[in-house]
Motif scaffolding. Structure first.
Motif, PDB file in Angstrom:
ATOM      1  N   THR A   1      13.095 -33.809   2.150  1.00  9.24           N
ATOM      2  CA  THR A   1      13.052 -32.855   1.075  1.00  9.24           C
ATOM      3  C   THR A   1      13.174 -33.299  -0.050  1.00  9.24           C
TER       4      THR A   1
ATOM      5  N   TRP B   1      10.643 -32.295  -3.266  1.00 11.79           N
ATOM      6  CA  TRP B   1      11.230 -31.782  -4.662  1.00 11.79           C
ATOM      7  C   TRP B   1      10.722 -32.152  -5.848  1.00 11.79           C
TER       8      TRP B   1
ATOM      9  N   TYR C   1       7.932 -30.202  -7.599  1.00  9.97           N
ATOM     10  CA  TYR C   1       8.423 -29.567  -8.719  1.00  9.97           C
ATOM     11  C   TYR C   1       8.764 -30.627  -9.699  1.00  9.97           C
TER      12      TYR C   1
ATOM     13  N   LEU D   1      11.270 -32.601  -9.802  1.00  9.22           N
ATOM     14  CA  LEU D   1      12.666 -32.255 -10.133  1.00  9.22           C
ATOM     15  C   LEU D   1      13.298 -33.688 -10.594  1.00  9.22           C
TER      16      LEU D   1
ATOM     17  N   VAL E   1      22.087 -29.661  -8.022  1.00  9.57           N
ATOM     18  CA  VAL E   1      21.134 -29.122  -7.451  1.00  9.57           C
ATOM     19  C   VAL E   1      21.304 -28.504  -6.067  1.00  9.57           C
ATOM     20  N   SER E   2      22.087 -29.557  -5.540  1.00  9.10           N
ATOM     21  CA  SER E   2      22.599 -29.167  -3.870  1.00  9.10           C
ATOM     22  C   SER E   2      23.260 -28.180  -3.835  1.00  9.10           C
TER      23      SER E   2
ATOM     24  N   ASN F   1      21.425 -24.967  -4.733  1.00 10.10           N
ATOM     25  CA  ASN F   1      20.780 -24.400  -3.645  1.00 10.10           C
ATOM     26  C   ASN F   1      21.223 -23.685  -2.460  1.00 10.10           C
TER      27      ASN F   1
ATOM     28  N   LYS G   1      17.092 -20.364  -5.114  1.00 12.47           N
ATOM     29  CA  LYS G   1      15.562 -20.953  -4.838  1.00 12.47           C
ATOM     30  C   LYS G   1      15.456 -22.451  -5.673  1.00 12.47           C
ATOM     31  N   ILE G   2      15.145 -23.478  -5.000  1.00 10.54           N
ATOM     32  CA  ILE G   2      14.797 -24.468  -5.790  1.00 10.54           C
ATOM     33  C   ILE G   2      13.727 -24.419  -6.704  1.00 10.54           C
TER      34      ILE G   2
END
Length: 294
Positions: free
Chosen positions: A19, A23, A27, A29, A53-54, A57, A62-63
């Motif tokens: 994941t 990301w 994104y 990220l 971020v975790s 989320n 939403k991410i």
């Protein structure tokens, strides 16, 4: 500055490495650094960012929305969620972030908010001990330094010392007599301190002997004090045979006392033979229930 592999980030944040890579690619990220041999790694700042971020989320954001937020906005949103969240899992991640930053003020704020909202006992059982379990996992994987563990455990011990001191003079006439100790080579005190607090809060008389107590010294105190109950925690420092020897020895030495034992070494012992007067407590919640049942 500490460095972390993507596997370390997965262990700490709970976000799968697959994941995290998605990301990064979809994104942009976070951008991992590279060693001279092209191996990716992450910094302290990267870890704190991914923890934030975790938290967002997991709270339902939403991410794709998080990816469009500025870093400062993400931090502010996390603080707001932490202050208002009733989710212990979110607070565990916030504690982890404070630990890695060595941020005493933030760690104390999170604990204080939880204690105000849920009380000390539920905070310890549902927040602090799950957090300590996570620290144990991180220790095994090498993702944290000894300094992180000492920093956190000392802050938690301070909280418990204050709470225990507040129970001075609370012993009731019909309270039971308890003797609490840790055997030689056992350094992990927080579980026993928490048991000390719960017992005193309920009006029981407690002699607390603390860490690293030689058995002969224990024998002397026991014969003088004559407790009805003995409580100990075995988390490390013994092999399975030594655990069995300890359990047998303490049961034979004081057959009239009820022995309450807990900790990883007794709970997970393969084939532990438990004498009649010994009770193995499998969790902190079970310890609270056992105390309430007296």
């Amino acid at each position: 500055m500490s460095t972390f592999s993507i596997k370390d980030l997965e262990t700490i944040t709970g976000i799968k490495a697959h994941t995290l890579r998605i990301w990064e690619q979809r994104y942009n990220l976070i951008e991992p650094k590279r060693t001279s041999t092209n191996i990716r790694y992450y910094t302290d700042d990267d870890l704190r960012f991914i923890l934030n971020v975790s938290i967002l989320n997991n709270s339902g954001i939403k991410i794709s929305e998080i990816a469009g937020m500025k870093a400062e906005d993400i931090r502010e949103k996390v603080v707001s969620l932490s202050e208002n969240s009733t989710s212990f899992s979110a607070q565990v991640k916030s504690l982890s972030k404070a630990m890695f930053a060595l941020d005493e003020a933030e760690f104390n704020r999170i604990l204080a908010d939880s204690i105000l909202r849920s009380g000390l006992e539920d905070t310890m059982i549902h927040l602090v001990f799950p957090f300590l379990h996570q620290i144990g996992v991180l220790w095994v994987t090498g993702a944290i330094h000894p300094a992180h563990e000492h920093f956190i455990t000392n802050l938690i011990r301070q909280k418990l010392f204050v709470a225990i001191d507040a129970q001075t003079g609370n012993t009731r006439e019909k309270g039971k007599k308890f003797l609490l100790f840790l055997p030689e080579g056992e350094p992990h005190e927080i579980g026993l301190l928490f048991a000390n607090y719960m017992l005193r809060k309920r009006g029981h008389a407690v002699v607390y002997l603390g860490q690293n107590l030689p058995f002969e010294d224990l024998r002397h105190v026991f014969n003088f004090y004559e407790p009805e109950y003995v409580v100990s925690v075995l988390t490390s420092g013994m092999n399975p045979e030594e655990v069995q020897d300890f359990v047998d020895r303490i049961a034979l030495s004081w057959p009239k006392a009820q022995i309450l034992l807990t900790g990883y070494l007794v709970v997970t012992h393969p084939g532990l033979k438990v004498p009649e007067k010994v009770q193995v407590i499998k969790s902190v919640e079970e310890m609270r229930q056992a105390i309430d049942g007296l």
